[in-house]
Design a protein around this motif. Structure first.
Motif, mmCIF file in Angstrom:
data_model
loop_
_atom_site.group_PDB
_atom_site.id
_atom_site.type_symbol
_atom_site.label_atom_id
_atom_site.label_comp_id
_atom_site.label_asym_id
_atom_site.label_seq_id
_atom_site.Cartn_x
_atom_site.Cartn_y
_atom_site.Cartn_z
ATOM 1 N N ASN A 1 -17.509 5.867 14.313
ATOM 2 C CA ASN A 1 -17.412 6.336 12.923
ATOM 3 C C ASN A 1 -16.325 7.399 12.785
ATOM 4 O O ASN A 1 -15.614 7.448 11.784
ATOM 5 N N LEU A 2 -16.167 8.235 13.795
ATOM 6 C CA LEU A 2 -15.110 9.252 13.771
ATOM 7 C C LEU A 2 -13.739 8.602 13.931
ATOM 8 O O LEU A 2 -12.783 9.007 13.266
ATOM 9 N N LEU A 3 -13.644 7.591 14.776
ATOM 10 C CA LEU A 3 -12.373 6.878 14.919
ATOM 11 C C LEU A 3 -11.999 6.205 13.593
ATOM 12 O O LEU A 3 -10.831 6.281 13.175
ATOM 13 N N ASP A 4 -12.961 5.596 12.918
ATOM 14 C CA ASP A 4 -12.703 4.995 11.607
ATOM 15 C C ASP A 4 -12.227 6.056 10.605
ATOM 16 O O ASP A 4 -11.324 5.814 9.801
ATOM 17 N N PHE A 5 -12.843 7.233 10.669
ATOM 18 C CA PHE A 5 -12.451 8.354 9.814
ATOM 19 C C PHE A 5 -10.991 8.739 10.084
ATOM 20 O O PHE A 5 -10.201 8.935 9.155
ATOM 21 N N ILE A 6 -10.621 8.844 11.358
ATOM 22 C CA ILE A 6 -9.251 9.232 11.741
ATOM 23 C C ILE A 6 -8.245 8.178 11.273
ATOM 24 O O ILE A 6 -7.162 8.514 10.784
ATOM 25 N N ILE A 7 -8.605 6.910 11.396
ATOM 26 C CA ILE A 7 -7.732 5.833 10.923
ATOM 27 C C ILE A 7 -7.548 5.944 9.406
ATOM 28 O O ILE A 7 -6.411 5.876 8.902
ATOM 29 N N GLY A 8 -8.632 6.156 8.672
ATOM 30 C CA GLY A 8 -8.546 6.314 7.223
ATOM 31 C C GLY A 8 -7.715 7.519 6.815
ATOM 32 O O GLY A 8 -6.909 7.455 5.877
ATOM 33 N N MET A 9 -7.902 8.630 7.536
ATOM 34 C CA MET A 9 -7.130 9.838 7.267
ATOM 35 C C MET A 9 -5.635 9.576 7.497
ATOM 36 O O MET A 9 -4.793 9.966 6.689
ATOM 37 N N THR A 10 -5.308 8.902 8.595
ATOM 38 C CA THR A 10 -3.909 8.605 8.921
ATOM 39 C C THR A 10 -3.286 7.729 7.842
ATOM 40 O O THR A 10 -2.156 7.979 7.404
ATOM 41 N N LYS A 11 -4.009 6.722 7.378
ATOM 42 C CA LYS A 11 -3.499 5.848 6.320
ATOM 43 C C LYS A 11 -3.306 6.612 5.013
ATOM 44 O O LYS A 11 -2.331 6.387 4.290
ATOM 45 N N ALA A 12 -4.216 7.536 4.716
ATOM 46 C CA ALA A 12 -4.082 8.345 3.498
ATOM 47 C C ALA A 12 -2.862 9.256 3.575
ATOM 48 O O ALA A 12 -2.140 9.420 2.579
ATOM 49 N N ILE A 13 -2.614 9.839 4.730
ATOM 50 C CA ILE A 13 -1.415 10.689 4.909
ATOM 51 C C ILE A 13 -0.157 9.838 4.776
ATOM 52 O O ILE A 13 0.821 10.247 4.149
ATOM 53 N N ASP A 14 -0.179 8.644 5.358
ATOM 54 C CA ASP A 14 0.960 7.732 5.247
ATOM 55 C C ASP A 14 1.213 7.376 3.790
ATOM 56 O O ASP A 14 2.355 7.470 3.306
ATOM 57 N N ASP A 15 0.161 6.999 3.059
ATOM 58 C CA ASP A 15 0.312 6.665 1.636
ATOM 59 C C ASP A 15 0.885 7.843 0.841
ATOM 60 O O ASP A 15 1.741 7.661 -0.024
ATOM 61 N N HIS A 16 0.402 9.034 1.150
ATOM 62 C CA HIS A 16 0.902 10.241 0.466
ATOM 63 C C HIS A 16 2.412 10.386 0.645
ATOM 64 O O HIS A 16 3.135 10.635 -0.320
#
Length: 153
Positions: A133-148
């Motif tokens: 679940n934490l790895l999924d969180f980190i992946i989502g965070m990384t994608k959000a930073i990329d989108d930003h």
């Protein structure tokens, strides 16, 4: 001594790959503006941003919506290889898992830029779940930073 675990993820990014190393090394306090659903804050406890030995205090929300905290020390930085390693010394993870650390490094495979995360930790026993679940969180965070960063350019 617990059961050693390692989880890894490689995320293809569209933004300049160097942005990720720069943000996590020198500007982690800006991350909450890039992905506010994931990270609510990052404060410098001790040291100077971008230096080994500096201590950071993170507040974040996992998928279940519970506010979590993490106090981390920057264990290593390699500017040339674009690598940074964080180790939690206090917080929600080390309350249940030993020796948690996360390493961010940047890779390029041909024309593809990858943000790579590696988490290492020890589970106290076989009943303690892997931190997927934490790895999924980190992946989502990384994608959000990329989108930003893609939207900024």
């Amino acid at each position: 001594m617990g059961l050693k675990s390692v989880l890894c993820a490689q995320i293809e990014v569209k933004a300049n790959k160097d942005v990720f190393h720069d943000v996590f090394t020198h500007k982690p306090h800006h991350i909450s503006t890039m992905c506010p659903l994931h990270i609510q804050g990052c404060e410098l406890i001790d040291g100077v941003f971008g230096t080994v030995g500096s201590k950071l205090f993170w507040t974040y929300n996992l998928a279940e919506g519970k506010k979590k905290i993490s106090k981390q020390i920057i264990e290593g930085i390699d500017e040339g290889k674009k690598v940074i390693t964080f180790k939690e010394f206090e917080g929600d993870l080390v309350d249940k898992y030993d020796n948690w650390k996360a390493t961010l490094h940047i890779e390029q495979k041909g024309e593809i830029d990858l943000v790579c995360w590696t988490m290492e930790y020890e589970r106290p026993n076989e009943n303690a779940p892997e931190l997927t679940n934490l790895l999924d969180f980190i992946i989502g965070m990384t994608k959000a930073i990329d989108d930003h960063h893609v939207k900024m350019n």
